[in-house]
Design an enzyme around this catalytic site. Structure first.
Site, PDB file in Angstrom:
ATOM      1  N   CYS A   1      30.541   9.347  40.269  1.00 58.76           N
ATOM      2  CA  CYS A   1      31.921   9.331  40.738  1.00 58.76           C
ATOM      3  C   CYS A   1      32.457   7.922  40.945  1.00 58.76           C
ATOM      4  O   CYS A   1      31.774   6.938  40.736  1.00 58.76           O
ATOM      5  CB  CYS A   1      32.066  10.204  41.971  1.00 58.76           C
ATOM      6  SG  CYS A   1      31.924  11.967  41.539  1.00 58.76           S
ATOM      7  N   ASP A   2      33.687   7.873  41.418  1.00 60.00           N
ATOM      8  CA  ASP A   2      34.599   6.758  41.194  1.00 60.00           C
ATOM      9  C   ASP A   2      34.049   5.364  41.469  1.00 60.00           C
ATOM     10  O   ASP A   2      34.071   4.501  40.607  1.00 60.00           O
ATOM     11  CB  ASP A   2      35.853   6.975  42.038  1.00 60.00           C
ATOM     12  CG  ASP A   2      36.588   8.244  41.639  1.00 60.00           C
ATOM     13  OD1 ASP A   2      35.967   9.117  41.024  1.00 60.00           O
ATOM     14  OD2 ASP A   2      37.768   8.368  41.941  1.00 60.00           O
ATOM     15  N   LYS A   3      33.587   5.107  42.676  1.00 66.93           N
ATOM     16  CA  LYS A   3      33.196   3.742  43.042  1.00 66.93           C
ATOM     17  C   LYS A   3      31.715   3.494  42.834  1.00 66.93           C
ATOM     18  O   LYS A   3      31.256   2.354  42.874  1.00 66.93           O
ATOM     19  CB  LYS A   3      33.562   3.447  44.508  1.00 66.93           C
ATOM     20  CG  LYS A   3      34.993   3.803  44.882  1.00 66.93           C
ATOM     21  CD  LYS A   3      36.005   3.189  43.941  1.00 66.93           C
ATOM     22  CE  LYS A   3      37.388   3.764  44.162  1.00 66.93           C
ATOM     23  NZ  LYS A   3      37.532   5.180  43.869  1.00 66.93           N
TER      24      LYS A   3
ATOM     25  N   CYS B   1      35.340  15.298  38.111  1.00 67.72           N
ATOM     26  CA  CYS B   1      36.567  16.043  37.782  1.00 67.72           C
ATOM     27  C   CYS B   1      36.837  15.976  36.274  1.00 67.72           C
ATOM     28  O   CYS B   1      36.569  14.967  35.627  1.00 67.72           O
ATOM     29  CB  CYS B   1      37.739  15.484  38.575  1.00 67.72           C
ATOM     30  SG  CYS B   1      37.505  15.629  40.363  1.00 67.72           S
TER      31      CYS B   1
ATOM     32  N   GLU C   1      43.838   5.467  47.802  1.00 64.91           N
ATOM     33  CA  GLU C   1      44.485   6.103  46.659  1.00 64.91           C
ATOM     34  C   GLU C   1      45.585   7.034  47.141  1.00 64.91           C
ATOM     35  O   GLU C   1      45.496   7.612  48.223  1.00 64.91           O
ATOM     36  CB  GLU C   1      43.471   6.906  45.844  1.00 64.91           C
ATOM     37  CG  GLU C   1      42.519   6.038  45.053  1.00 64.91           C
ATOM     38  CD  GLU C   1      41.600   6.860  44.164  1.00 64.91           C
ATOM     39  OE1 GLU C   1      41.587   8.093  44.307  1.00 64.91           O
ATOM     40  OE2 GLU C   1      40.901   6.262  43.341  1.00 64.91           O
TER      41      GLU C   1
ATOM     42  N   ASP D   1      36.043  10.901  46.338  1.00 66.30           N
ATOM     43  CA  ASP D   1      37.428  10.509  46.610  1.00 66.30           C
ATOM     44  C   ASP D   1      38.323  11.711  46.873  1.00 66.30           C
ATOM     45  O   ASP D   1      39.251  11.649  47.680  1.00 66.30           O
ATOM     46  CB  ASP D   1      37.984   9.705  45.430  1.00 66.30           C
ATOM     47  CG  ASP D   1      37.536   8.255  45.467  1.00 66.30           C
ATOM     48  OD1 ASP D   1      36.517   7.981  46.131  1.00 66.30           O
ATOM     49  OD2 ASP D   1      38.190   7.414  44.851  1.00 66.30           O
TER      50      ASP D   1
ATOM     51  N   SER E   1      44.907   7.530  42.198  1.00 62.74           N
ATOM     52  CA  SER E   1      43.798   8.251  41.595  1.00 62.74           C
ATOM     53  C   SER E   1      43.962   8.246  40.084  1.00 62.74           C
ATOM     54  O   SER E   1      45.078   8.201  39.570  1.00 62.74           O
ATOM     55  CB  SER E   1      43.781   9.690  42.108  1.00 62.74           C
ATOM     56  OG  SER E   1      42.987  10.512  41.284  1.00 62.74           O
TER      57      SER E   1
END
Length: 552
Positions: free
Chosen positions: A119-121, A192, A442, A78, A468
């Site tokens: 990570c995110d998704k 992150c 985002e 992202d 985010s």
């Protein structure tokens, strides 16, 4: 075994011939077939170290009596996709990943899955797939990065890059300093460092019982993470023997435990989208009402970057998710004694956990009695909107300002850059919802720029898009209905007054209803460029944010 359909009986000689072509022996072909769904990618820093974790998982599977097969799934970073058209693909990739895992596992009749993600998704996508398939599965999240350092200043990705840009724009730091910070912000592989979406979902996966204890917080570069990867490979063989299925673990109580932990942690607003989608994949009735009800009784006990200087390293050192269990269980009646994949109950994990109350505060002395997240309603968001309270200064819990309206993130960015946006403004970014974008981008770039320019406590930003997990400031997203569906956000005009009251959980457009009705009569949705390919398919099928933005 499920895989027997491929490998037993004379009629399956062609299947066996192809499996032998891959190097399988007569001994290995009799073992459970276990897929390692790996989202390794050199493009994604959070995933670049997965080759070593794949090896550890594979060793664990073979030690436990299984036969491992590695296959790949897509991964989007992202942070790299942010701020341009690439971000339109981030949320849709969640459903694509679920489809990929489902397809490979079903086409090859795998007996079980180890889902290697970070990570995110990718993490929610893999959870959705596991619950759809409902075959023995375990999640391995690859872990957070270590924090950076630059001439005595501790940095994270957001503070060392996105917010640093804003500091440079107002002359607080030099271009040379900005360059130094961007080189130091992310010193290792891993997700992150703060409680952004990737780490929030890793924590909630562990809370739900779908990953091993300490998996969420163990650093990507640690030996602990390697051991967890090996143990996860070994454990999947035990899950297959015991026929332990994801839907045995991810129950309504487990999901509500995840909500409670999310509120206590002050996690990413994206977690709401993902928990709703995960629940639907398991046929569990979960809605914004569950978040709203729990948000009135759960205080925040942890505050990590971007809302403080503490990172995932600090959370891991303070006891990790088991430390959170020790704090919540028995002190919060709503937090239930669910079991994880190992058969350990929350009470078992809490009993043996250690907790540092300097980081994970006790419930009778929380950081704040406000939860980390909240759902807002009002004429601007009759179907709900989401705010990360943990990132909002109490001085602006009540805010009234004049609207500055933009139909693209890029237009808003330019206005902030050019100082068109000033203290007291409410920046409105619309046509960025699941359908309107499409893809529900985002808004880290504009929110970070506002903070960096010193406007984080002087302006609000509202959108039908997303934020985010690294966002801080008075930022309200997921506004439903979205603009392209005729939501009130599409009726706002420059200069309109918007009132936000976090204490009352309200967000309202202070325009006479007769005037709003006139605007509705003449309303014509703004049309973004007509998407093609995957985004076109996604736009036609995706639901609204309050339903999880699921492609059906």
């Amino acid at each position: 075994m499920r895989s027997d359909i491929l490998k037993t009986g004379v009629e399956h000689a062609p299947h066996r011939a192809l499996l032998y072509a891959g190097g399988l022996s007569d001994k290995n072909i009799k073992k459970p077939f276990i897929g390692i769904a790996s989202s390794f990618s050199d493009l994604v820093p959070g995933h670049a170290g997965m080759r070593e974790l794949e090896r550890q998982i594979e060793k664990g599977i073979h030690s436990g009596g299984g036969q491992a097969f590695i296959f790949g799934v897509p991964a989007v970073c992202d942070g790299i996709a942010m701020g341009h058209s690439g971000m339109r693909y981030s949320l849709p990739s969640r459903d694509l990943i679920a489809d990929c895992v489902e397809t490979v596992a079903s086409a090859h009749q795998l007996d079980g899955l180890v889902l290697l993600t970070n990570c995110d998704k990718i993490t929610p996508g893999m959870l959705i797939a596991a619950l759809r398939l409902n075959i023995p599965s375990i999640i391995v999240t690859a872990g957070p990065s270590l924090e950076g350092h630059c001439k005595g200043e501790t940095l994270t990705f957001i503070r060392g890059s996105s917010e640093a840009v804003g500091r440079y724009r107002i002359g607080e730091i030099s271009l040379e300093k900005l360059c130094e910070m961007e080189h130091c912000a992310c010193p290792t592989i891993g997700s992150c460092q703060g409680l952004y979406t990737a780490n929030t979902l890793a924590c909630l996966t562990e809370v739900m019982g779908m990953s091993l204890p300490y998996c969420a917080t163990a650093a990507a570069v640690s030996s602990k993470k390697k051991r967890i990867a090996f143990d996860s490979g070994y454990t999947i063989c035990e899950l297959i023997k015991g026929n332990i299925l994801p839907r045995d673990i991810v129950t309504k109580d487990a999901l509500r435990n995840a909500i409670i932990a999310d509120l206590a942690l002050g996690g990413s607003t994206n977690s709401i989208l993902h928990l709703l989608a995960i629940a639907q994949s398991a046929d569990i009735d979960l809605s914004l009402d569950d978040f709203e009800q729990l948000s009135n009784i759960i205080p925040q006990i942890i505050k990590l970057d971007p809302s403080s200087t503490l990172t995932m390293t600090d959370l891991d050192n303070a006891g990790g998710i088991p430390g959170v269990f020790k704090t919540l269980f028995g002190n919060t009646p709503e937090f239930k004694d669910c079991k994880n994949l190992l058969g350990l109950k929350v009470s078992d994990i809490a009993k043996s956990a250690w907790v540092d109350n300097n980081v994970i505060k006790p419930l009778d002395n929380p950081i704040t009695n406000d939860p980390g997240l909240a759902i807002l309603h009002g004429n601007l968001a009759p179907d709900g909107a989401v705010v990360k309270i943990s990132g909002v200064d109490k001085d602006v819990f009540t805010f009234r300002g004049k609207a500055k309206v933009y139909n693209h993130e890029e237009d808003a960015m330019k206005a902030i850059e050019d100082d068109v946006v000033v203290a007291g403004d409410v920046v409105v970014i619309r046509y960025e919802g699941p359908k309107g974008g499409p893809g529900m981008r985002e808004m880290l770039a504009p929110t970070s720029l506002l903070v960096g320019k010193g406007l984080g406590k002087k302006c609000a930003l509202i959108t039908d898009g997303r934020f985010s997990g690294g966002t801080r400031g008075l930022c309200i997203g997921h506004i439903c209905p979205e603009a392209c569906m005729g939501g009130t956000i599409g009726l706002i005009e420059d200069g309109d007054t918007i009132e936000i009251d976090i204490n009352k959980r309200t967000i309202n457009l202070l325009v006479d209803e007769n005037i709003l009705e006139q605007r509705r009569q003449s309303f014509k949705p703004y049309q973004n460029e007509v998407p093609k390919g995957y985004l076109s398919k996604y736009q036609r099928s995706v639901t609204q944010a309050n339903k999880g933005a699921i492609a059906q």
